[in-house]
Design an enzyme around this catalytic site. Structure first.
Site: not given
Length: 469
Positions: A239-240
């Protein structure tokens, strides 16, 4: 023999990019061979599996257009079949009951690791018959004690694992539920799967599954283990790095065609070709040209592909996907120009469908106020006369066409002996509320003459108010 592939996600979350690429490769191989593609939901992890996740997976597959020929099958609906075969293995002496408490097994594993050994079950109950009556037990598969398992992987070549590296796998938990590795084997057999395409994280499972297949007398499918996808920083995609859920790409304004084209090239190639229609993917795809190296996700490349497809696909097709974004932004397109007409003139001005909806609002709704910078620069008292004159000439048009609209703008500039910008920019701000739009002839043509007249009135009032202040 008919080629059968499968995609078998666990419904513990959304359909992520890595899973979508695996599904695409499986789907393409089945289609390229004239075979079948099976969708199977591996929901044996009952505590973590959710209906919401199942819905998200199905929605993602449908949005991508990866339709399945069989399924979706659910492992939780097949427990009777698994138990029947586990009982068969017990009766044939190919599986056994293990009564070792978890605490004892944990202590054994800790001692093994302390000695630098691989932690493993030591086979304590493998040949024992002194079964207690009142203790819980698991059922373990009797893995062969010698020999090797050979996997001729389509991506990684020959992989050979000694059976001495494998311990006796649990195939049924103490609560009576079958385990993942056993269910997968039975499903692949029952569903006639001939080619298993999955992530490289399953390589360790494959020799165990092959041994179980052989114990059941089932055919062994061919395997292709796909490498992971990395972020642009070289670390595992997460997700980063931005969106990893397939549906997040829809929400961000990408076309499914662009994401599919991007994913197919994220580890597979056909010469130097970059752009592939779905038919071309099917025609050229094969498992042996998938790279064994990890692939790095490059959002800029995906954006480039998205722009390409927005401009090159038929506007009607793009409009079907764009409509969702207009709806999300509360833009009712039913009373304005045909959405495909707006797509045709806006496609090369934006990167995503989300942006397209944002900049096209003025075609369907009255703007609340002018863009401050555009109005300050172009709706000055000096623009009053050009706006009034062009409004008269536009109102006099009997045929509202781009050519006639442009002629009216040109005539205004000539009559006032000013440059086109002195007419065009105030008119653009008046009609769209901002300083950017496609060429005025096509922009105004998509609006009707009454709308244009009203918006010029609005701009003239703004100028009048500005003069007073």
């Amino acid at each position: 023999m008919t080629t059968v592939t499968r995609f078998a996600p666990s419904p513990t979350g959304y359909l992520h990019v890595g899973g979508a690429r695996t599904a695409l490769y499986s789907w393409l191989y089945a289609k390229s061979q004239g075979g079948k593609f099976v969708l199977r939901i591996e929901d044996t992890d009952i505590e973590r599996s959710t209906q919401e996740a199942i819905d998200a997976i199905l929605e993602g597959m449908e949005w991508l257009g990866l339709t399945w020929d069989d399924g979706p099958y659910y492992q939780t609906q097949r427990f009777d079949r698994y138990k029947q075969l586990i009982q068969q293995l017990l009766e044939q002496g190919k599986a056994y009951k293990c009564f070792m408490p978890m605490s004892e097994l944990d202590a054994i594993r800790e001692a093994q690791m302390a000695k630098g050994e691989k932690p493993r079950y030591p086979g304590t109950w493998r040949d024992r018959t002194d079964h207690p009556d009142d203790q819980p037990y698991v059922i373990r598969f009797k893995n062969p004690l010698d020999g090797t398992v050979v996997i001729n992987d389509h991506i990684r070549g020959k992989i050979e694992i000694a059976n001495t590296e494998l311990d006796d796998l649990i195939i049924q938990r103490s609560d009576g539920t079958p385990t993942y590795n056993f269910c997968v084997v039975v499903d692949d057999w029952d569903m006639g799967v001939t080619h298993v395409v999955r992530g490289e994280d399953h390589i360790n499972n494959t020799p165990r599954q092959i041994n179980i297949l052989e114990a059941l007398g089932a055919p062994i499918p061919e395997y292709a283990h796909v490498s992971m996808i990395l972020g642009d920083d070289g670390k595992k995609l997460s997700k980063r790095h931005g969106a990893v859920s397939v549906m997040q790409y829809r929400d961000d304004g990408y076309l499914p065609q662009a994401l599919l084209n991007y994913l197919v090239r994220l580890g597979w190639s056909h010469g130097d070709q970059e752009i592939f229609s779905l038919d071309e993917m099917i025609e050229h795809f094969d498992l042996d040209h998938i790279s064994s190296s990890a692939s790095a996700f490059n959002t800029d490349k995906l954006v480039w592909l998205n722009q390409h497809y927005m401009k090159s696909l038929p506007a009607e097709e793009v409009a079907q996907h764009a409509k969702w974004h207009f709806d999300q932004q509360g833009i009712d397109t039913s009373g304005g120009p045909a959405l495909e007409s707006v797509i045709a003139i806006q496609a090369d001005r934006v990167k995503t469908l989300k942006e397209m909806a944002q900049i096209s609002r003025y075609f369907y709704q009255e703007y609340d106020e002018f863009d401050a910078n555009a109005a300050k620069k172009h709706l000055r008292p000096v623009a009053k006369e050009p706006l009034q004159l062009v409004q008269q000439k536009l109102a006099a048009l009997s045929d509202w066409t781009p050519a006639n609209i442009q002629a009216a703008i040109n005539a205004t500039a000539e009559e006032l002996d000013v440059g086109m910008g002195k007419v065009g920019m105030p008119l653009r701000v008046a009609v769209t509320g901002a300083g950017n739009s496609p060429s005025l002839d096509v922009t105004l043509n998509l609006l009707n003459s009454e709308q244009v007249a009203q918006r010029i009135d609005k701009a003239l009032k703004y100028i009048a108010d500005r003069e007073k202040s």
